[in-house]
Design a protein around this motif. Sequence first.
Motif, PDB file in Angstrom:
ATOM      1  N   GLY A  24      24.713  -8.878  80.130  1.00  0.00           N
ATOM      2  CA  GLY A  24      24.268  -7.908  79.930  1.00  0.00           C
ATOM      3  C   GLY A  24      23.682  -8.766  78.384  1.00  0.00           C
ATOM      4  N   LEU A  25      22.460  -8.863  78.193  1.00  0.00           N
ATOM      5  CA  LEU A  25      22.490  -9.911  76.563  1.00  0.00           C
ATOM      6  C   LEU A  25      20.999  -9.994  77.272  1.00  0.00           C
ATOM      7  N   ARG A  26      19.723  -9.891  76.758  1.00  0.00           N
ATOM      8  CA  ARG A  26      18.062 -10.074  76.848  1.00  0.00           C
ATOM      9  C   ARG A  26      18.514 -10.863  75.403  1.00  0.00           C
ATOM     10  N   PHE A  74      23.119 -25.918  65.722  1.00  0.00           N
ATOM     11  CA  PHE A  74      22.287 -24.734  66.001  1.00  0.00           C
ATOM     12  C   PHE A  74      22.934 -23.774  65.073  1.00  0.00           C
ATOM     13  N   THR A  75      22.156 -22.767  64.580  1.00  0.00           N
ATOM     14  CA  THR A  75      22.426 -21.735  63.687  1.00  0.00           C
ATOM     15  C   THR A  75      22.488 -20.291  64.489  1.00  0.00           C
ATOM     16  N   VAL A  76      23.646 -19.603  64.458  1.00  0.00           N
ATOM     17  CA  VAL A  76      23.590 -18.171  64.685  1.00  0.00           C
ATOM     18  C   VAL A  76      23.762 -17.068  64.071  1.00  0.00           C
ATOM     19  N   LEU A  77      23.279 -16.268  63.637  1.00  0.00           N
ATOM     20  CA  LEU A  77      23.334 -14.833  62.386  1.00  0.00           C
ATOM     21  C   LEU A  77      23.399 -13.698  63.914  1.00  0.00           C
ATOM     22  N   THR A  78      24.335 -13.290  63.182  1.00  0.00           N
ATOM     23  CA  THR A  78      25.214 -11.444  64.043  1.00  0.00           C
ATOM     24  C   THR A  78      25.484 -10.542  63.957  1.00  0.00           C
ATOM     25  N   ASP A  79      24.891  -9.694  64.304  1.00  0.00           N
ATOM     26  CA  ASP A  79      25.212  -8.235  63.028  1.00  0.00           C
ATOM     27  C   ASP A  79      26.519  -7.851  63.485  1.00  0.00           C
ATOM     28  N   GLY A  80      27.226  -8.775  64.269  1.00  0.00           N
ATOM     29  CA  GLY A  80      28.017  -8.277  65.410  1.00  0.00           C
ATOM     30  C   GLY A  80      28.191  -7.990  66.791  1.00  0.00           C
ATOM     31  N   ALA A 120      33.786 -27.030  84.765  1.00  0.00           N
ATOM     32  CA  ALA A 120      32.840 -26.367  85.015  1.00  0.00           C
ATOM     33  C   ALA A 120      33.166 -24.843  84.638  1.00  0.00           C
ATOM     34  N   PHE A 121      34.235 -24.161  85.294  1.00  0.00           N
ATOM     35  CA  PHE A 121      34.166 -23.173  85.547  1.00  0.00           C
ATOM     36  C   PHE A 121      34.942 -22.257  83.745  1.00  0.00           C
ATOM     37  N   PRO A 122      36.200 -23.332  83.773  1.00  0.00           N
ATOM     38  CA  PRO A 122      36.814 -23.097  82.110  1.00  0.00           C
ATOM     39  C   PRO A 122      35.626 -22.989  81.004  1.00  0.00           C
ATOM     40  N   ILE A 123      34.590 -23.765  81.267  1.00  0.00           N
ATOM     41  CA  ILE A 123      32.830 -23.228  80.279  1.00  0.00           C
ATOM     42  C   ILE A 123      32.580 -21.649  80.540  1.00  0.00           C
ATOM     43  N   VAL A 124      32.724 -21.962  81.337  1.00  0.00           N
ATOM     44  CA  VAL A 124      31.933 -20.541  81.920  1.00  0.00           C
ATOM     45  C   VAL A 124      32.928 -19.752  81.196  1.00  0.00           C
ATOM     46  N   ALA A 125      34.186 -19.573  81.717  1.00  0.00           N
ATOM     47  CA  ALA A 125      34.647 -18.329  81.330  1.00  0.00           C
ATOM     48  C   ALA A 125      34.736 -19.038  79.818  1.00  0.00           C
ATOM     49  N   ASP A 126      35.417 -19.470  79.178  1.00  0.00           N
ATOM     50  CA  ASP A 126      35.352 -19.608  77.949  1.00  0.00           C
ATOM     51  C   ASP A 126      33.829 -19.115  76.436  1.00  0.00           C
ATOM     52  N   SER A 127      32.611 -19.420  77.306  1.00  0.00           N
ATOM     53  CA  SER A 127      31.444 -19.462  77.211  1.00  0.00           C
ATOM     54  C   SER A 127      30.970 -17.684  77.188  1.00  0.00           C
ATOM     55  N   ARG A 128      31.941 -16.792  78.148  1.00  0.00           N
ATOM     56  CA  ARG A 128      31.759 -15.187  78.395  1.00  0.00           C
ATOM     57  C   ARG A 128      32.894 -14.998  77.112  1.00  0.00           C
ATOM     58  N   ARG A 129      33.831 -15.564  76.717  1.00  0.00           N
ATOM     59  CA  ARG A 129      34.399 -14.913  76.065  1.00  0.00           C
ATOM     60  C   ARG A 129      33.735 -15.260  74.950  1.00  0.00           C
ATOM     61  N   THR A 130      33.421 -15.739  74.119  1.00  0.00           N
ATOM     62  CA  THR A 130      32.399 -16.534  73.065  1.00  0.00           C
ATOM     63  C   THR A 130      31.486 -15.658  72.691  1.00  0.00           C
ATOM     64  N   GLY A 131      31.484 -15.342  73.363  1.00  0.00           N
ATOM     65  CA  GLY A 131      29.848 -14.480  73.966  1.00  0.00           C
ATOM     66  C   GLY A 131      30.336 -12.681  73.624  1.00  0.00           C
ATOM     67  N   ARG A 132      31.214 -12.349  74.057  1.00  0.00           N
ATOM     68  CA  ARG A 132      32.137 -11.025  73.868  1.00  0.00           C
ATOM     69  C   ARG A 132      32.373 -10.034  72.878  1.00  0.00           C
ATOM     70  N   ARG A 133      32.508 -12.297  72.003  1.00  0.00           N
ATOM     71  CA  ARG A 133      32.891 -12.189  70.627  1.00  0.00           C
ATOM     72  C   ARG A 133      32.065 -11.651  69.862  1.00  0.00           C
ATOM     73  N   ARG A 134      30.972 -12.822  69.751  1.00  0.00           N
ATOM     74  CA  ARG A 134      30.146 -12.970  69.033  1.00  0.00           C
ATOM     75  C   ARG A 134      29.010 -11.895  68.531  1.00  0.00           C
ATOM     76  N   VAL A 135      28.456 -12.337  70.471  1.00  0.00           N
ATOM     77  CA  VAL A 135      27.612 -11.230  70.313  1.00  0.00           C
ATOM     78  C   VAL A 135      26.538 -10.257  71.236  1.00  0.00           C
ATOM     79  N   GLY A 136      28.107  -9.523  71.989  1.00  0.00           N
ATOM     80  CA  GLY A 136      28.189  -8.144  72.530  1.00  0.00           C
ATOM     81  C   GLY A 136      27.830  -8.592  74.127  1.00  0.00           C
ATOM     82  N   GLN A 137      28.149  -9.837  74.779  1.00  0.00           N
ATOM     83  CA  GLN A 137      28.346 -10.410  75.883  1.00  0.00           C
ATOM     84  C   GLN A 137      28.803  -9.643  76.921  1.00  0.00           C
ATOM     85  N   GLN A 138      28.942  -9.155  78.070  1.00  0.00           N
ATOM     86  CA  GLN A 138      29.234  -8.549  78.479  1.00  0.00           C
ATOM     87  C   GLN A 138      30.474  -9.424  79.686  1.00  0.00           C
TER      88      GLN A 138
END
Length: 397
Positions: free
Chosen positions: A178-180, A205-211, A379-397
């Motif tokens: 759900g990210l482009r 690396f730097t991320v600027l986020t608007d929620g 590997a799969f714990p990292i996939v799950a952690d990436s998903r959680r972090t992505g949801r919180r920071r940049v709106g990943q599904q």
Amino acid sequence: MIVIGAGLGGLALAHGLRRRGVDVDVYERDAHPGARPQGYRIQLDEPGLTGLRECLPAALFELCLSTAGAPPARVSVRNRHLDVLADRAAAGGARTPDAIGPRAFDRPTLRRIMLLGLGDRVHHGARLSAYRHETDGRVTACFADGRTATAELIVGADGVNSAVRRQLLPAAGVEDAGLRLVYGRIPLDDGTRRALPSWVFESIFTVLTDGPEGAHLGLGPVEFGTRPERSGRALTPPVDLPPVGDYVACMVGAPTGHPAMPAFEDLRTLPPDGLRDLALRLLGGGWHEDVHRLLDRWDTASLFPLRISTAAAVPAWEPGRVTLIGDAVHAMSPVLAMGANTALRDAGELSRALADPAGRGECPVRAVGAYESRMRDYAFPIVADSRRTGRRRVGQQ
């Protein structure tokens, strides 16, 4: 052995197997290494660097390092007003005395180096259609142009849309995150470097986020330790590497629900200047003036769109003579910068498993099973952690 896919993971695995005396051929669907854009900057931390060092000949590993930049090993998250939300050491796990700190690489240069030494063992224009098991226990890869190749083992290193995975694990889906992204770069010369805000160079690396419902901006400097063409000439014997200047990788992204984000089919049709206009609309107003200074320096011709995918959870499967590494099995969103790191770790783990006594001889299945068990655990714990972090920071599904 047959490796399907000549990305970073597949090439590292080919080198790792060859170093251990295993005969290997790599088959790549693209007609040539530069057939499609695959990104610019790539960040490697300890897992990826360890896998790379384990697989590559020492001279090629040193050549890779000589071209890498070493920005401050921190990841910074800020809001659109540049207030710091998080600032932490870059990922990489436990450090050992001989560990190398995080490095920023130019992905095309890294891939070009990894092609060295493989010669005619890399076959381009080979799109896998299917594989079949032979009566003698071996497996045969069948390609769209009618070619076939038979070996003791097939390794799918063919990315998110893996043809190997579709046949081996048909229930193992890859989900749209759900990210482009609109991905490009800001070329650096002395004048541009002075004109850009200093905070750009204070983190790897730097991320600027608007929620999670808004747009975000990602920035990663790539300042070569030694320019690739100079590093190549210094090798014995010398090799030709294309000249590349320093730059800042710059990407603007948003979730698919953002009102300004078109469907991906439409996004793919936009020309570079259309992608630039879209990125500016995604950010809208209210962002710090530094952001506009940055985007004024964006190289419009470098822009291309990306759709982000992530692997669905997959139960353990029975090991056999076909296996998977990298995005072919555990695709993840880039928010933790661990996709390539994990693929390179896979390459080191699998090449080492196949070199162990259990992986030699007529039946490598035991070694494949040992690798797959370890890979699922890390590997799969990292996939799950990436998903959680992505949801919180940049709106990943």
